[in-house]
Design a protein around this motif. Structure first.
Motif, mmCIF file in Angstrom:
data_model
loop_
_atom_site.group_PDB
_atom_site.id
_atom_site.type_symbol
_atom_site.label_atom_id
_atom_site.label_comp_id
_atom_site.label_asym_id
_atom_site.label_seq_id
_atom_site.Cartn_x
_atom_site.Cartn_y
_atom_site.Cartn_z
ATOM 1 N N ARG A 27 0.556 -1.284 -0.021
ATOM 2 C CA ARG A 27 -0.110 0.022 0.048
ATOM 3 C C ARG A 27 0.754 1.270 0.025
ATOM 4 O O ARG A 27 0.585 2.197 -0.705
ATOM 5 N N PHE A 28 1.906 1.396 0.845
ATOM 6 C CA PHE A 28 2.550 2.481 1.246
ATOM 7 C C PHE A 28 4.116 2.622 0.464
ATOM 8 O O PHE A 28 4.906 3.238 0.854
ATOM 9 N N GLY A 29 4.440 1.353 -0.099
ATOM 10 C CA GLY A 29 5.978 1.210 -0.451
ATOM 11 C C GLY A 29 6.459 2.318 -1.217
ATOM 12 O O GLY A 29 7.572 2.802 -1.077
ATOM 13 N N GLU A 61 9.227 -2.002 5.788
ATOM 14 C CA GLU A 61 8.439 -2.868 5.348
ATOM 15 C C GLU A 61 8.453 -3.969 5.901
ATOM 16 O O GLU A 61 7.263 -4.716 6.281
ATOM 17 N N THR A 62 9.421 -4.528 6.351
ATOM 18 C CA THR A 62 9.402 -5.980 7.170
ATOM 19 C C THR A 62 9.227 -5.439 8.714
ATOM 20 O O THR A 62 8.137 -6.359 9.134
ATOM 21 N N CYS A 120 -5.125 -1.926 5.021
ATOM 22 C CA CYS A 120 -4.036 -2.681 4.660
ATOM 23 C C CYS A 120 -3.386 -3.751 5.850
ATOM 24 O O CYS A 120 -3.948 -3.573 6.856
ATOM 25 N N LEU A 121 -2.731 -4.569 5.534
ATOM 26 C CA LEU A 121 -2.212 -5.651 6.541
ATOM 27 C C LEU A 121 -1.056 -5.094 7.307
ATOM 28 O O LEU A 121 0.003 -4.888 6.442
ATOM 29 N N ALA A 166 10.449 6.074 11.560
ATOM 30 C CA ALA A 166 11.459 6.825 10.614
ATOM 31 C C ALA A 166 10.538 6.997 8.927
ATOM 32 O O ALA A 166 10.596 8.077 8.405
ATOM 33 N N ALA A 167 10.014 5.780 8.581
ATOM 34 C CA ALA A 167 9.335 6.108 7.315
ATOM 35 C C ALA A 167 8.276 6.906 7.339
ATOM 36 O O ALA A 167 7.699 7.499 6.521
ATOM 37 N N THR A 168 7.502 6.799 8.499
ATOM 38 C CA THR A 168 6.317 7.779 8.741
ATOM 39 C C THR A 168 6.629 9.255 8.523
ATOM 40 O O THR A 168 6.244 9.991 7.988
ATOM 41 N N ALA A 169 7.756 9.494 9.266
ATOM 42 C CA ALA A 169 8.440 10.966 9.386
ATOM 43 C C ALA A 169 8.916 11.354 8.026
ATOM 44 O O ALA A 169 8.563 12.491 7.488
#
Length: 305
Positions: free
Chosen positions: A145-147, A184-185, A218-219, A264-267
């Motif tokens: 979904r967000f990759g 992602e992991t 999403c999962l 970190a990915a969200t920021a």
């Protein structure tokens, strides 16, 4: 953002809704909040019944109909026990996508956040994660979904020396880009997440908390919704996100490295997105992302230092 009044939707949208509901619309009250340029209205029918409708076309934002289509698929498949409004029907005609839901007798949380209301919502997130584990419907993973979106630090690093970046983020940009690659992991799991929980997607009703607007489902790990919601809670007058996250049962037994990677990915998503031109029809979105990015980055910095 200015919502489209119900009366200005195409004739076929209003006709389809009235045919579905079996009555004429006597009153339509536009609902504020959210980031869709379409119509969103509570309807009172001439027989006294109520419903909620949202409808959008490709103008001014061409991506909005796609989101409504995604929400229609999710809402139609969610079990009756889910804390969501019941979908009464949907239409996809002439470029306009329309969803009709039961009307929920509730209101969004107050701003700034009230302590008791926030407590209700945080409890509801725990209940939501439990109800959605295992996921009751098929859905893409958070990575799927967000990759493409959660690559903010890597994009900023590739840009070389981005102007106006927070000094700490600029100094640690390479490290942030590397950390982001593991999100992602870190976010993987079997819980169906809403993935966009904010005050404007919550209704506080007597005896229940209802979560609306599900196009991003999403999962993920069970704590994904909690983490990604907390920057907006702080922005709207709530307590510091680290404090809320640590105290929540969903944070029990979490892998600290996984939480940091997803944060970190969200920021990075917020910081990078806020630097882009406004999407068509959504003039206030970038400011909202910028403010959340500052909060998420401060939270991340505290975890890393």
């Amino acid at each position: 953002m200015s919502r489209l009044p119900w009366e200005r939707t195409p004739d076929h949208v209003r006709a389809d809704v009235e045919e579905l509901l079996g009555a004429r619309v006597a009153e339509a009250v536009t609902q504020p909040g959210g980031y869709s340029p379409g119509a969103a209205a509570r309807l009172r029918l001439d027989d006294g019944r109520r419903a909620f409708v949202k409808s959008v076309g490709a103008e001014p934002n061409p991506d909005s109909p796609t989101l409504h289509r995604a929400e229609a698929r999710v809402a139609a498949a969610l079990p009756p026990s889910a804390p969501v409004p019941r979908l009464l029907g949907s239409f996809d005609r002439d470029g306009w996508v329309t969803l009709v839901f039961e009307d929920v007798d509730g209101a969004p949380p107050r701003e700034p956040w009230d302590t008791a209301e926030l407590g209700r919502v945080l409890d509801a997130l725990g209940d939501l994660a439990a109800a959605m584990t295992p996921a009751p419907i098929e859905a893409p993973t958070a990575a799927e979904r967000f990759g493409a979106a959660f690559r903010g630090w890597r994009r900023l690093a590739a840009a070389g020396d981005p102007d106006g970046l927070d000094p700490w983020a600029r100094e640690h940009l390479a490290d942030l880009a590397r950390l982001e690659t593991s999100w992602e992991t870190a976010a993987a799991g079997g819980t169906l997440a809403h993935a966009d929980v904010r005050a404007d997607n919550i209704l506080l009703a007597p005896g229940r908390v209802v979560i609306v607007d599900w196009p991003w489902a999403c999962l993920s790990a069970p704590w994904f919704d909690l983490l990604t919601m907390l920057p907006s809670v702080r922005l709207q007058g709530g307590p510091p996100p680290a404090e809320v996250f640590a105290a929540h049962p969903l944070a029990d037994a979490t892998d600290e490295g996984a939480v940091t990677a997803v944060l970190a990915a969200t920021a990075g998503y917020f910081v990078h997105s806020a630097r882009q031109p406004p999407p068509p029809g959504l003039p206030t979105l970038r400011a909202f992302q910028r403010a959340q990015g500052e909060i998420a980055l401060a939270w991340l910095r505290d975890r890393l230092e």
